[in-house]
Scaffold this active site. Structure first.
Site: not given
Ligand code: SAM
Length: 288
Positions: A69, A113, A144-145, A162, A165, A169
């Site tokens: 981060h 998110e 959805d981003g 952020d 993989d 989603p």
């Molecule tokens: N901060 C994390 C780390 O330390 O690796 C990075 C991963 S972060 C938890 C990934 C986030 O992206 C998850 O909370 C997931 O729900 C969100 N996410 C996945 N696909 C998404 C999308 N299409 N739009 C918005 N958020 C999404």
């Protein structure tokens, strides 16, 4: 779904790197929730502390999330003359927002998110990351981003992707269309930065992402760092800007700011972009 490799171990496997695995002995299972989007697991892993996994992929570990981060937040922030309005896609654990709030020039953070349950569970079990989401400068949207990004043209100094993989989603967050939409959401001198996997563990994914950024921006790069809790022990970000170089800091942390950093420094900023010849040569032909 997370698979148990040996009784009492959490094991991460992924089609991006077949035949390999990362296993952590589980000291305590804390939460297991099938959300509307993914399997969310929180557990204490030996040597890593509290860990969050989504669909069997480790997202963050108490012991080393500061590495990910700080590198994610401070390389683009110090490469920008004065970021004020920024967007985070993903990042529901709040840790990236925590780092961004350290910059007094940042006045507003939009965070989009997809899964509200990630915020709920992280607020309960990871207060040292999720409490940032309650800051008055932070606006959280549960969408959805890939859709949200089309509603904010020319608004942001920095957009952070952020995502997890590029499977499930998270897959939508690695497409040409999505990254082009992210660029449209930037101010003319804005910076886009996206989680872009490990050039050592999944070179094909990272190379494709590097090419997307090279096609989109006048200045682009990939910067990498070691981090024990991710498979292969390394990860990196692609970063791009049309206005100026981003591989060297535009500003530096001063005074008490430096005391709030454990990973980032100007030297680390510059060094993280230094990549070995085998990797640089992949793009040599583009430069002729
Ligand atoms: N901060 C994390 C780390 O330390 O690796 C990075 C991963 S972060 C938890 C990934 C986030 O992206 C998850 O909370 C997931 O729900 C969100 N996410 C996945 N696909 C998404 C999308 N299409 N739009 C918005 N958020 C999404």
């Amino acid at each position: 779904m997370s698979t148990v490799f040996k009784e009492g171990y959490f094991t991460e496997t992924c089609p991006l790197w077949p035949g390999r695995a990362l296993s952590v002995r589980i000291l305590q299972t804390v939460a297991t929730v099938e959300t509307d989007y993914q399997l969310l697991e929180i557990f204490k892993g030996e040597g890593f502390g509290l860990m969050l996994a989504l669909d069997g992929e480790i997202q963050l570990a108490e012991s080393d999330e500061f590495i990910y981060h700080e590198m994610f937040a401070h390389v683009p922030c110090f490469a920008h003359p004065e970021p004020e309005n920024v967007l985070v896609i993903g990042g529901g654990d709040g840790a990236l927002a925590r780092e961004l709030l350290k910059h007094p020039c940042i006045e507003h953070i939009d965070l989009c998110e997809i899964d509200e349950e990630v915020v709920n569970q992280c607020s309960r079990y990871f207060p040292w990351t999720a409490k940032a989401l309650n800051d008055p400068r932070v606006n959280v949207y549960f969408q959805d981003g890939a859709k949200f990004i089309r509603s904010c043209p020319g608004m942001y100094d920095i957009v952070f992707v952020d995502g997890p993989d590029p499977v499930g989603p998270g897959e939508a967050l690695f497409s040409d269309r999505f990254l082009a939409d992210c660029k449209r959401a930037l101010k003319p001198d804005g910076i886009l930065v996206a989680q872009s996997e490990s050039y050592l563990l999944h070179p094909t994914v990272t190379e494709a992402q590097c090419r997307r950024f090279r096609n989109l921006f006048a200045y682009s790069g990939y910067y990498t760092f070691s981090i024990p809790s991710y498979p292969g022990g390394s990860l990196g970000f692609c970063i791009g800007c049309d206005d100026h170089r981003v591989d060297v800091p535009y500003r530096r942390p001063i005074g008490t700011f430096t005391k709030r950093l454990k990973m980032y420094s100007m030297a680390v900023h510059k060094a993280s972009f230094v990549l070995p010849p085998f990797w640089r040569n992949k793009f040599e032909a583009d430069e002729e």
